[in-house]
Design a protein around this motif. Structure first.
Motif: not given
Ligand code: AMP
Ligand code: GLY
Length: 427
Positions: A108, A112-113, A260
């Motif tokens: 994930e 996302k990045y 994060e």
């Protein structure tokens, strides 16, 4: 200063051996250690998940640096516990170590990045996984979310087999809770590479790329293992690809983790698949690789202590690069009969004396113990015979000559460590 290394494999022997050359280190301890480590460090038999006892041992012995080898104590929060006790420790926190302890977390994050990785889908429920498998064609890869000692990834080439694996993971819980959540990932055909970087959470400092040999038998046949041998450098990653990996994979991932709220310190290990000259992450590990660390540290010229300290202190940017010895380093793992499922133990190891004084050979110990001056096998991977040579041909030849000096009942090893490099260079 006094240093404590946690773990008992070839990786930890290599770390202890490397640190034993740092002039600023006084006493080295290792918990639990092994027969070879015992020759360089004071070993103690404390459970590596007993943080309270490890901390009290460290205080008593004035430990000023702890280096953690294996993934389990990292996933259990050893770094958080030592940091709370104000003892400097090298490795990621429990939150940051999720990059290895949860494949879903890692995937994930990459998605996302924008870190290049294989396409995937996540499943928390067996019936949904099964329905999905009935709509796709092999090959694909099924992976348990949690830690499975390197046994949680299955490359599936026929659908019946895929459905069986799904059932074993999610219903029969063959890996316990680690398989309750799974991912199904696109199969990437390519060349594998291990890319390890030191990091303080903001900057990364790459080690030289290496290649592991995970399957037990020659030509990548047989069951997967922890790794049967490794070598470095590798001809598949040139400087320009290495800089691409630094920027698009390693830096991007640690910046993502920082964003994060999971600042990552330690070694970040990317398991890569190189496809059409482009790297894709197939897994992250939150630590030094084993056996990769054996040839990597054997080839490292720089003192490792200032690098480890800079990672902990957050000033890694002051170290511009690592110096390496010229040449190629190869490590051939000698394993016990029955490894990886049921390794036989307790046999005497012969021939180590003949290699003891060689500057270009180092036999790192993994599953060994020492008793009355003799070494005995005590686990699956027993020794990592590690050499330096002028080039691939020379290093591979030397490695197998050194292997031929060693003997124990049931000894098994791959005969083709480094063969992929030879094939690329010489055809
Ligand atoms: P892992 O535990 O994720 O490193 O996977 C174990 C082994 O499975 C790897 O070393 C690869 O050989 C293979 N593998 C994992 N993921 C993939 C993938 N997406 N495509 C092809 N092979 C893979
Ligand atoms: N050599 C594979 C690993 O350390 O996980």
């Amino acid at each position: 200063m006094n240093v404590l290394v946690i773990g008992s494999g070839g990786r930890e022997h290599a770390i202890v051996w490397k640190l034993s050359q740092s002039k600023d280190i006084k006493d080295i301890y290792c918990i639990p250690g092994n027969g070879g480590i015992e020759d360089l460090a004071a070993c103690r038999d404390i459970k590596v998940n007993n943080f309270e006892e490890l901390i009290s041992f460290s205080k008593k012995n004035r430990i000023e640096l702890v280096v953690v080898g294996p993934e389990n104590p990292l996933a259990d929060g050893i770094v958080d516990a030592f940091t709370d006790a104000k003892i400097p420790i090298f490795g990621p926190t429990k939150k940051a170590a999720q990059i290895e302890s949860s494949k879903i977390f890692a995937k994930e994050l990459m998605k996302k990045y924008g870190v290049p990785t294989a396409g995937f889908k996540t499943f928390f429920n067996y019936e949904e996984g099964k329905a999905f498998l009935n709509h796709i064609n092999p090959p694909y890869v099924i992976k348990a979310d949690g830690l499975c000692a390197g046994k949680g990834a299955y490359v599936v080439r026929n659908n019946d087999n895929g459905l069986e694996i799904l059932k074993q993971l999610m219903m029969e819980l063959i890996h316990g809770d680690a398989g309750k959540r799974i991912i199904i990932e696109d199969f990437l055909p390519g060349i594998e590479a291990s890319y390890l970087s030191f990091t303080d959470g903001f900057t990364t400092l790459p080690m030289i790329p290496s290649q592991d040999h995970k399957p037990l038998l020659d030509d990548d046949r047989g069951p997967n293992t922890g790794g049967m041998g490794a070598y470095t450098p590798i001809p598949f990653v040139d400087n320009s690809m290495a800089r691409f990996i630094d920027k698009e994979i390693m830096d991007k991932t640690i910046h993502a983790l920082e964003k994060e709220g999971a600042l990552y310190k330690g070694v970040l290990y990317a398991g890569l698949m190189l496809l059409d000259n482009k790297p894709y992450v197939i897994e992250f590990n939150a630590r030094f690789g084993d056996p990769e660390t054996q040839p990597i540290l054997f080839k490292m010229k720089s003192d490792m202590l200032p690098i480890l300290k800079a990672c902990i202190d957050g000033n890694l940017k002051n170290i511009k690069e690592i110096e390496w010895k010229e040449g190629v380093s190869v490590c051939v793992v000698l394993a016990s009969r029955g490894y990886p499922d049921k390794p036989e133990k307790g046999y005497v190891i012969k021939g180590l004396e003949d290699l003891k004084d060689r500057k270009d050979v180092m036999v790192f110990h993994a599953g060994t113990r020492k008793e009355s001056g003799k070494y005995y096998t005590s686990g699956g991977r027993v020794l990592g015979v590690t050499v330096m040579g002028d080039d691939y041909k020379d290093a591979i030849k030397k490695a197998y000559e050194a292997v031929s000096c060693i003997e124990f009942e049931g000894m098994q090893y791959r005969k083709d460590i480094g063969a992929k490099a030879l094939k690329l260079i010489y055809g």
